[in-house]
Design a protein around this motif. Structure first.
Motif, PDB file in Angstrom:
ATOM      1  N   MET A  51      51.376 -54.148  77.559  1.00  0.00           N
ATOM      2  CA  MET A  51      51.329 -55.106  78.660  1.00  0.00           C
ATOM      3  C   MET A  51      51.130 -54.360  79.977  1.00  0.00           C
ATOM      4  SD  MET A  51      55.311 -56.372  78.493  1.00  0.00           S
ATOM      5  CE  MET A  51      56.667 -55.226  78.295  1.00  0.00           C
ATOM      6  N   PHE A  52      50.749 -55.128  81.009  1.00  0.00           N
ATOM      7  CA  PHE A  52      50.469 -54.556  82.336  1.00  0.00           C
ATOM      8  C   PHE A  52      51.296 -55.284  83.398  1.00  0.00           C
ATOM      9  CE2 PHE A  52      46.832 -53.440  79.786  1.00  0.00           C
ATOM     10  CZ  PHE A  52      46.496 -52.157  80.197  1.00  0.00           C
ATOM     11  N   LEU A  78      51.811 -45.407  85.230  1.00  0.00           N
ATOM     12  CA  LEU A  78      51.090 -46.208  86.217  1.00  0.00           C
ATOM     13  C   LEU A  78      49.769 -46.691  85.629  1.00  0.00           C
ATOM     14  CD1 LEU A  78      51.743 -44.129  89.456  1.00  0.00           C
ATOM     15  CD2 LEU A  78      52.501 -46.491  89.023  1.00  0.00           C
ATOM     16  N   ALA A  79      49.470 -47.973  85.837  1.00  0.00           N
ATOM     17  CA  ALA A  79      48.287 -48.574  85.236  1.00  0.00           C
ATOM     18  C   ALA A  79      47.029 -48.231  86.020  1.00  0.00           C
ATOM     19  CB  ALA A  79      48.456 -50.090  85.159  1.00  0.00           C
ATOM     20  N   ASP A  80      45.943 -48.054  85.317  1.00  0.00           N
ATOM     21  CA  ASP A  80      44.641 -47.930  85.972  1.00  0.00           C
ATOM     22  C   ASP A  80      44.242 -49.325  86.419  1.00  0.00           C
ATOM     23  OD1 ASP A  80      41.986 -46.405  86.379  1.00  0.00           O
ATOM     24  OD2 ASP A  80      41.423 -48.185  85.216  1.00  0.00           O
ATOM     25  N   PRO A  81      43.969 -49.536  87.715  1.00  0.00           N
ATOM     26  CA  PRO A  81      43.667 -50.890  88.224  1.00  0.00           C
ATOM     27  C   PRO A  81      42.533 -51.566  87.475  1.00  0.00           C
ATOM     28  CG  PRO A  81      44.044 -49.388  90.052  1.00  0.00           C
ATOM     29  CD  PRO A  81      44.000 -48.540  88.816  1.00  0.00           C
ATOM     30  N   GLU A  86      41.475 -51.067  84.398  1.00  0.00           N
ATOM     31  CA  GLU A  86      41.882 -51.432  83.044  1.00  0.00           C
ATOM     32  C   GLU A  86      42.794 -52.655  83.077  1.00  0.00           C
ATOM     33  OE1 GLU A  86      43.836 -49.378  79.020  1.00  0.00           O
ATOM     34  OE2 GLU A  86      44.325 -48.562  80.999  1.00  0.00           O
ATOM     35  N   ALA A  87      43.747 -52.688  84.019  1.00  0.00           N
ATOM     36  CA  ALA A  87      44.657 -53.822  84.120  1.00  0.00           C
ATOM     37  C   ALA A  87      43.901 -55.114  84.415  1.00  0.00           C
ATOM     38  CB  ALA A  87      45.685 -53.562  85.215  1.00  0.00           C
ATOM     39  N   SER A 147      40.832 -55.809  83.685  1.00  0.00           N
ATOM     40  CA  SER A 147      40.011 -56.213  82.542  1.00  0.00           C
ATOM     41  C   SER A 147      40.833 -56.992  81.511  1.00  0.00           C
ATOM     42  CB  SER A 147      39.382 -54.983  81.878  1.00  0.00           C
ATOM     43  OG  SER A 147      40.373 -54.176  81.259  1.00  0.00           O
ATOM     44  N   TYR A 148      42.124 -56.688  81.403  1.00  0.00           N
ATOM     45  CA  TYR A 148      42.969 -57.390  80.460  1.00  0.00           C
ATOM     46  C   TYR A 148      43.608 -58.659  81.053  1.00  0.00           C
ATOM     47  CZ  TYR A 148      42.763 -53.652  76.987  1.00  0.00           C
ATOM     48  OH  TYR A 148      42.357 -52.755  76.042  1.00  0.00           O
ATOM     49  N   LEU A 149      43.976 -58.589  82.315  1.00  0.00           N
ATOM     50  CA  LEU A 149      44.657 -59.720  82.953  1.00  0.00           C
ATOM     51  C   LEU A 149      43.686 -60.750  83.490  1.00  0.00           C
ATOM     52  CD1 LEU A 149      47.466 -57.775  84.856  1.00  0.00           C
ATOM     53  CD2 LEU A 149      47.665 -59.021  82.691  1.00  0.00           C
ATOM     54  N   GLY A 150      42.432 -60.382  83.579  1.00  0.00           N
ATOM     55  CA  GLY A 150      41.416 -61.327  84.065  1.00  0.00           C
ATOM     56  C   GLY A 150      41.530 -61.547  85.546  1.00  0.00           C
TER      57      GLY A 150
END
Length: 449
Positions: free
Chosen positions: A304-305, A438-441, A443-444, A446-449
């Motif tokens: 999850m992000f 820390l999340a790559d913006p 990538e986050a 792309s998954y969260l829309g």
């Protein structure tokens, strides 16, 4: 006149059937298993009228010491019916007690000690059992088998009144078990005597060694379950090393409210491979999956992000750090002089208790669909996030901790997690962090829309 004395290690409900010699009348019987040494136990079957058998059966229960007088001793027949409808015993003989010639009653002697000790000796070697996790992992390969299990009593359900297809009243009781390999496993009981025994058990205080339970695949629960039948013998709080270790495991979890995975991690146990995790969840989807999986005691892995919305590291030190015995990894109070685990290797040493600090954090995560509180962060994932070992963290000042907290809170992270059932008193679903960075913006998004 023969007199046989022993402790009752299992007992079955009464069965009635038409009396062939007296049409219109019924005969009744019940069987129990009597033990007088660690290696010697024998089945006793009582026969007679319904009233006599009912009175005899009501006069004692499992774990009572009884004496059987003037009973008939005969060789086992060795037939299939004999093996199917009563427990296996090492004796070549069996006992039949009739209403006409035999009497059964509570032992009238004054010293019960020798017999009562037998109540805690398993009838099988203490290492001859399947961990619950192995039963689940073997799945349908074990379907229909009789096996032994050693487990912690997690919860005993209320007996349910039912009616068979023939109109006979029945009782059913579901006991939830757990161990260090499985968070929840169902054991079903249909016999009044075993159900009565189960009602005396206390969650997380009683360990059971159940011999010859039948395991099967329950398509409704989509999981393996176990059922007690006429062959089953249950030893409560077995006096063996394996049970003592499992009891201490239960107590350490109860005292800290921590997860079984956290205990295993502190001991250097198996870690889930995050590289194999590909399923991405939102907070809402995690909670929905928890509700579904918890019905059968299942767990699941995911990614999850979320935003880190709560990180309590700058107030009470106990909210971030716990201490564990260096030998067995059981949680101990800071300043303790001895390990609470009686099976700990350190117990054989006169040296003072050696303990070390471990991370034990509860954090909060959230995204656009909801939030999760009391998410567990411990071990290496906590060290990686804080970029400090527990020993280094303890040397930090209050201002440094507050600054570290501020640098991490409200940032978005990529979190690999495992969700299962908590071992706290509520047995609620929980989430444990396997990896957090820390999340790559890009990538986050792309998954969260």
């Amino acid at each position: 006149n023969t007199v046989i004395i022993g402790i009752v290690i299992t007992k079955q409900s009464i069965h009635s059937f038409p009396d062939k010699k007296n049409p219109g009348c019924e005969r009744s019987k019940f069987t129990f298993t009597l033990r007088d040494s660690p290696s010697d136990y024998i089945n006793v079957t009582c026969w007679g009228s319904e009233g006599h058998i009912r009175k005899t059966s009501d006069s004692f229960k499992i774990c009572d010491v009884v004496e059987v007088q003037n009973a008939q001793i005969s060789s086992k027949t060795g037939g299939e019916q004999e093996d199917r409808w009563q427990p296996w015993t090492p004796s070549q003989y069996q006992i039949n007690a009739s209403e006409t010639h035999s009497t059964i009653g509570l032992y009238s002697g004054w010293d019960y000690t020798e017999f009562m000790a037998l109540a805690h000796v398993p009838i099988r070697p203490p290492n001859d059992y399947y961990p619950l996790g192995d039963v689940l992992a073997n799945g349908q390969a074990l379907d229909g088998s009789h096996i032994n299990i050693l487990a912690i009593v997690k919860n005993t359900g209320t007996p349910k009144e039912m009616t068979s297809r023939s109109g006979k009243p029945l009782k059913k009781c579901e006991v939830k078990l757990t161990d260090n390999s499985c968070t929840s496993f169902s054991l079903f009981m249909w016999d009044d005597e075993l159900i009565e025994l189960a009602q005396t058990w206390t969650p997380k205080e009683n360990i059971i060694f159940a011999s010859d339970v039948k395991v099967s695949f329950d398509s409704y629960r989509n999981s393996m379950v176990a059922t007690c039948n006429q062959k089953t013998i249950i030893t409560t709080n077995p006096d063996c090393r394996e049970a003592h270790q499992l009891y201490q495991f239960a107590q350490s979890l109860a005292s800290e409210g921590g997860s079984q995975e956290e205990e295993g991690e502190a001991a250097g146990g198996h870690q889930d491979d995050v590289q194999s995790i590909s399923q991405v969840y939102t907070m809402e989807q995690v909670m929905s999956a928890q509700d579904e999986k918890s019905q059968c005691g299942g767990s699941f892995l995911g990614m999850m992000f979320p935003l880190l919305t709560s990180l309590d590291i700058d107030e009470d030190i106990s909210s971030a750090i716990c201490h564990r015995c260096t030998s067995c990894k059981v949680r101990v109070d800071e300043g303790s002089t001895h390990c609470p685990n009686k099976a700990c290797p350190s117990m054989s040493s006169s040296a003072p208790l050696a303990s070390e600090p471990h991370y034990s954090l509860l954090i909060s995560l959230s995204d656009h669909t909801g939030g999760l509180d009391r998410v567990r962060l411990s071990g290496k994932p906590a060290s990686d996030l804080l970029q400090r070992t527990p020993q280094e963290f303890l040397l930090m000042g209050a201002a440094e901790k507050t600054e570290l907290k501020a640098s991490l809170q409200l940032e978005r992270f990529k979190v690999y997690f495992k969700s299962g059932i908590s071992t706290s008193d509520q047995w609620r679903p929980n989430v444990r962090v396997l990896s957090m960075s820390l999340a790559d913006p890009a990538e986050a998004v792309s998954y969260l829309g």
